[in-house]
Design an enzyme around this catalytic site. Structure first.
Site, short mmCIF file in Angstrom:
data_model
loop_
_atom_site.label_atom_id
_atom_site.label_comp_id
_atom_site.label_asym_id
_atom_site.label_seq_id
_atom_site.Cartn_x
_atom_site.Cartn_y
_atom_site.Cartn_z
N CYS A 2 0.83 -1.22 0.00
CA CYS A 2 0.00 0.00 0.00
C CYS A 2 0.85 1.26 0.00
O CYS A 2 2.01 1.25 0.42
CB CYS A 2 -0.87 0.04 1.23
N ARG A 27 4.76 0.78 -6.10
CA ARG A 27 4.70 -0.13 -4.95
C ARG A 27 3.72 -1.28 -5.18
O ARG A 27 3.74 -2.27 -4.45
CB ARG A 27 4.27 0.63 -3.69
N TRP A 75 -2.98 -2.56 -1.62
CA TRP A 75 -2.53 -3.87 -2.07
C TRP A 75 -3.22 -4.86 -1.13
O TRP A 75 -2.89 -4.95 0.06
CB TRP A 75 -1.01 -3.94 -1.94
N ASN A 99 -1.38 1.62 6.07
CA ASN A 99 -0.48 0.70 5.38
C ASN A 99 0.08 -0.23 6.45
O ASN A 99 0.50 0.24 7.50
CB ASN A 99 0.61 1.54 4.71
N GLY A 100 0.04 -1.54 6.20
CA GLY A 100 0.53 -2.50 7.21
C GLY A 100 -0.58 -3.47 7.57
O GLY A 100 -1.56 -3.60 6.83
N GLU A 480 19.15 -21.68 -8.83
CA GLU A 480 18.71 -20.29 -8.74
C GLU A 480 19.92 -19.33 -8.73
O GLU A 480 19.90 -18.28 -9.38
CB GLU A 480 17.84 -20.11 -7.48
N LYS A 484 20.54 -16.46 -11.51
CA LYS A 484 20.75 -15.04 -11.18
C LYS A 484 22.01 -14.53 -11.87
O LYS A 484 22.03 -13.45 -12.44
CB LYS A 484 20.90 -14.82 -9.65
N GLU A 487 21.56 -14.21 -15.70
CA GLU A 487 20.64 -13.13 -16.10
C GLU A 487 21.32 -11.77 -16.12
O GLU A 487 21.07 -10.98 -17.03
CB GLU A 487 19.47 -13.04 -15.12
N HIS A 503 29.64 -37.55 -12.93
CA HIS A 503 28.97 -38.22 -14.05
C HIS A 503 29.14 -37.44 -15.35
O HIS A 503 28.34 -37.58 -16.27
CB HIS A 503 27.49 -38.45 -13.72
N LYS A 599 10.22 -8.52 -17.65
CA LYS A 599 9.82 -8.89 -16.29
C LYS A 599 8.67 -9.90 -16.31
O LYS A 599 8.63 -10.82 -15.51
CB LYS A 599 9.41 -7.63 -15.52
#
Ligand code: F6R
Length: 604
Positions: A2, A27, A75, A99-100, A480, A484, A487, A503, A599
């Site tokens: 938010c 946000r 949000w 917010n929260g 991962e 990263k 990318e 192997h 994205k």
């Protein structure tokens, strides 16, 4: 997450609030609203979806002269993104934006409902304004009522509240969520969740600290700290670039998002981790009835989260678990059986391949669940059930905090199913919950760690490639880490289970092959160590990440010893993210917008 704006002054209040909300769009939000108080009259406007909808709704609203106003982009966390749930929320003669998350809202709501207070929304926020009005009846001043209200709220918040009983004043409070006050000429005062809406308006700003609360009017700015002591505002000057303001002092969105992980994981836990168990209020327990298998499906980083959690699901929930790459599943004519729960994982909720597999599963009559970061996205709308990760909008193309919150949700979900199937004892669940609670502190980036990785990064700018290796959940983490690096550095990297090296891949070992070895103390340490020693014996350059000193390492990043291997997982995740980022910086690449990548991948 938010965003909040506020204004006290005589300039164009509507435009100031809407422009401010526009600056906070980054946000992430799903609805928005403003409330303006002028000469004892409140005007309220709310709209679901993009801010443009709110702009259209307010087209004929053009207040002139002195007014106070508050605005909000929401949000959704408690309750769907509807107009009723959008902020500002109304009491009888006051409005609030927040917010929260107010953790004890249900208890307060029940108490107020018993006194006859009617609630219109499903939000936690609405309790604030009703509680304030309840106290207004007995407290000597509106500010006393506000103070008393704050005393009863548990959780994280940034709050603005306006009331007809003091029509030139905005009450504010901050505890765990951001809030800045801007001061300008002619006694104008501004509020915002980040610097960006204040640039060009405010000359000086006050960054509120946690526990601060107070009020502003044209002639006053009063701040009190959590001990109720009056504090002198510390004035600061603003950055001059809006883009850099959105980055909140970080060089890149990716960096900001790595640093944010502790906070967004805490948000993701709120209401879900309880003392004796895991609670997903959004899930109907019947979702798991008749289910004998969980099939995960995703792309990219989300696929790595799926793969890592498949270990947890089989280990803790003792349920058969399979994992599929969405673009593969689509065309392999898969066997989709009705006793399978089909779980898609997606940051955006829009990835074309993953979305198509969700449609296939639905068509085959499977129960479906999505774990997603964007409410109201195509996948959330389509799946039978959804769990939202609360990472906030992720701007860096290389996913970081979304992965961290996916892993948090998936670990919790494996425990929740384990509870339902009684595959872990109460004591075991409690021990897991204790570990979960430590995740936010494990992912905190210290200056020492960041500086160490920054210095180390200069040694990894060349060579003919990287192997990231690990076992068990550290294998998907290795995948991962390699993703990263690829990318944002464009260097060749591969992730491997460490036991697979001999192997075939070990043939590549030489000093120009960099091995990033994930060597947790709490899981298969000796096995992994043997594999790394084999690489070291063949002269690969080794960067070991471990809490245990390792004499065969060329470089060593020491992590902490933790009681639970998943805490080592989360800490090493941060190390890998920072390593990729610092190598990318040294190579002069665009960290946030790497070449060839988008994205959200909405094409096949
Ligand atoms: C990697 C990355 C991508 C996404 C993938 C799936 O950093 O961001 O690999 O993970 O494109 O996207 P979502 O999760 O939105 O379905």
């Amino acid at each position: 997450m938010c965003g909040i704006v506020g204004y006290v002054g005589k300039h164009k209040v509507k435009d100031i609030l809407l422009d401010g909300l526009k600056e906070l769009e980054y946000r992430g939000y799903d609805s928005a609203g403003i409330a303006v108080l002028q000469e004892d009259n409140f005007s309220l406007y709310k709209a679901v979806g993009k801010l443009d909808n709110l702009v259209q709704k307010t087209a004929d609203f053009n207040p002139e002269g002195f007014a106070i106003g508050i605005g909000h982009t929401r949000w959704a966390t408690h309750g769907k993104p509807t107009e009723l749930n959008a902020h500002p929320h109304l009491g009888e003669s006051s409005y609030v934006v927040h917010n929260g998350i107010i953790e004890n809202y249900q208890e307060i709501k029940k108490r107020l409902q018993a006194e006859g207070v009617r609630f219109l929304s499903q939000t936690d926020t609405e309790v604030i304004v009703h509680l304030f009005e309840h106290h207004l009846k007995s407290e000597p001043t509106p500010f006393d009522a506000f103070k008393k209200t704050l005393g009863e709220l548990d959780g994280a918040y940034a709050i603005l509240l306006v009331t007809k009983s003091l029509p030139d004043t905005i009450f504010f409070a901050k505890n765990g969520s951001p809030m800045i006050i801007g001061l300008a000429e002619e006694n104008e005062k501004y509020f915002a969740s980040s610097d960006a809406p204040l640039i060009g308006h405010a000359k000086e700003v006050v960054y509120l600290g946690d526990g601060d609360y107070g009020y502003v009017s044209p002639n006053e700015l009063k701040i009190f700290d959590y001990n109720n002591n009056s504090v002198k505002p510390t004035l600061a000057t603003l950055p001059t670039s809006k883009l850099s303001a959105q980055k909140e002092g970080f060089r890149f969105f990716m960096e900001k998002e790595v640093y944010e992980q502790s906070a967004v994981i805490s948000d993701t836990f709120i209401g879900r981790i309880q003392d004796d168990g895991i609670v997903f209020e959004e899930l109907d327990p019947a979702l798991f009835d008749g289910i004998n298998e969980v099939k995960f499906c995703a792309c990219g980083t989300s696929y790595h989260a799926a793969l890592a959690s498949s270990y947890l699901f089989e280990r803790y929930a003792k349920i058969r678990t399979s994992v599929e790459i969405a673009s593969e599943l689509r065309y392999k004519e898969p066997l989709l059986l009705k006793d399978t729960l089909f779980v898609v994982i997606s940051q955006s909720g829009e990835t074309a391949d993953t979305l198509e597999t969700l449609k296939m599963a639905k068509k085959a009559g499977l129960k479906t669940l999505v774990i997603c970061n964007v409410d109201n996205s195509s996948m959330v709308r389509l799946a039978d059930a959804s769990i939202l990760t609360r990472a906030g909008i992720e701007k860096g193309v290389a996913s970081t905090k979304a992965f961290a919150t996916q892993m948090s949700v998936l670990w919790m979900l494996s425990l929740s199913i384990a509870e339902q199937r009684s595959t872990l004892t109460t004591e075991e669940i409690k021990a897991q919950i204790k570990a979960l609670r430590s995740v936010p502190s494990c992912v905190q980036v210290t200056d020492e760690l960041h500086e160490k990785i920054r210095r180390l990064s200069k040694r990894y700018l060349h060579g003919h490639g990287f192997f990231f290796i690990g076992r068990d959940v550290f294998y998907p983490l290795a995948l991962e880490g390699a993703l990263k690096l690829k990318e944002i550095t464009y260097l060749h990297a591969e992730g491997y289970p460490s036991g697979e090296m001999k192997h075939g891949p070990i043939a590549m070992a030489d000093p120009e092959l960099f091995t990033i070895a994930l060597m947790p103390k709490g899981l298969l340490y000796d096995k992994t160590k043997s594999n790394v020693e084999e690489l070291s014996a063949r002269d690969s350059t080794i960067c070991a990440i471990s809490p245990v000193e390792f004499d065969k390492a060329d470089d060593f990043i020491k992590t902490h010893s933790h009681d639970h291997y998943m805490l080592e997982f989360f800490e090493m995740m941060v190390v890998l993210q920072l390593l990729a980022m610092e190598i990318s910086v040294r190579l002069g690449n665009d960290v946030d917008m790497p070449r060839n990548l988008a994205k959200s991948v909405t094409v096949e």
